[in-house]
Design a protein around this motif. Structure first.
Motif, short mmCIF file in Angstrom:
data_model
loop_
_atom_site.label_atom_id
_atom_site.label_comp_id
_atom_site.label_asym_id
_atom_site.label_seq_id
_atom_site.Cartn_x
_atom_site.Cartn_y
_atom_site.Cartn_z
N GLN A 1 -10.27 6.06 21.76
CA GLN A 1 -9.42 6.95 20.97
C GLN A 1 -8.54 7.81 21.87
OE1 GLN A 1 -9.26 7.27 17.28
NE2 GLN A 1 -7.34 8.11 18.07
N GLY B 1 -12.91 3.75 14.49
CA GLY B 1 -14.16 4.42 14.20
C GLY B 1 -15.12 4.35 15.37
N GLN C 1 -7.77 2.01 11.66
CA GLN C 1 -8.91 2.91 11.66
C GLN C 1 -9.70 2.67 12.93
OE1 GLN C 1 -11.19 2.37 8.08
NE2 GLN C 1 -9.42 2.64 6.76
N ILE D 1 -12.89 -1.09 15.30
CA ILE D 1 -11.48 -0.87 14.98
C ILE D 1 -11.16 -1.83 13.85
CG2 ILE D 1 -9.09 -1.08 15.78
CD1 ILE D 1 -10.05 -0.65 18.61
N GLU D 2 -10.51 -1.33 12.81
CA GLU D 2 -10.12 -2.18 11.69
C GLU D 2 -8.65 -1.93 11.36
OE1 GLU D 2 -12.70 -2.48 8.29
OE2 GLU D 2 -14.33 -1.51 9.43
N PHE D 3 -7.94 -3.00 11.02
CA PHE D 3 -6.56 -2.89 10.61
C PHE D 3 -6.11 -4.18 9.96
CE2 PHE D 3 -6.57 -4.17 15.09
CZ PHE D 3 -5.74 -5.28 15.10
N ASN E 1 -2.89 0.41 8.24
CA ASN E 1 -4.20 1.01 7.97
C ASN E 1 -5.14 0.99 9.18
OD1 ASN E 1 -3.39 1.37 5.25
ND2 ASN E 1 -3.96 -0.75 4.82
#
Length: 151
Positions: free
Chosen positions: A13, A64, A62, A68-70, A60
């Motif tokens: 991050q 976390g 994210q 990592i999601e997108f 989108n």
């Protein structure tokens, strides 16, 4: 003393924010063979895929503590991408290579073992037929330990 949590999500991050603040394009190098990794297989090369995760390239996003999601388009086809933290090898800027390669962390080593549930999105690569093992050793797929620079 309680074991410390992995530092990869925090460093990822921080590097992402730093690269974006400097108007650079963050790319992540992903080990596509980590269980739970969901990426378009036609773009995986030598077990890795490099993905542009800048806000203008994905939807989108994210980042976390676990993944990592997108959503993104590959060849015009929209796809959901899931990158478990264990699959993230490195983050760097496309323009100048600034970034880091992540150390292996004990917390992610268990995730790298083949799952017996068969739920892994990416199948483990079989060991080459020419690979020799000593007696008593189990034949396990070897993780690639190299980073491929993509320009």
């Amino acid at each position: 003393m309680k074991p410390m949590t992995p530092n990869r999500p925090y460093l990822l991050q921080a590097y992402y924010d730093w690269l974006m603040d400097n108007e650079l394009t963050p790319h992540v190098v992903v080990d596509a063979y980590v269980p739970g990794t969901q990426v378009p297989q036609q773009y995986v090369k030598d077990g890795q895929i490099v993905l542009n995760i800048t806000a203008s390239a994905v939807g989108n996003l994210q980042i976390g503590h676990d993944a990592i999601e997108f959503s993104a388009r590959f060849g015009g086809v929209p796809q959901q991408v899931i990158l478990p933290m264990a699959s993230i090898v490195a983050i760097y800027a496309r323009e100048n290579g600034a970034g880091t390669v992540f150390d292996q962390e004990e917390a992610y080593q268990l995730e790298l073992e083949p799952e017996e549930t068969g739920l892994s999105v990416v199948e483990q690569k079989p060991a080459p037929a020419s690979a020799s093992t000593s007696e008593g050793d189990e034949a396990k797929p070897k993780r690639r330990g190299h980073l491929t620079v993509v320009k």
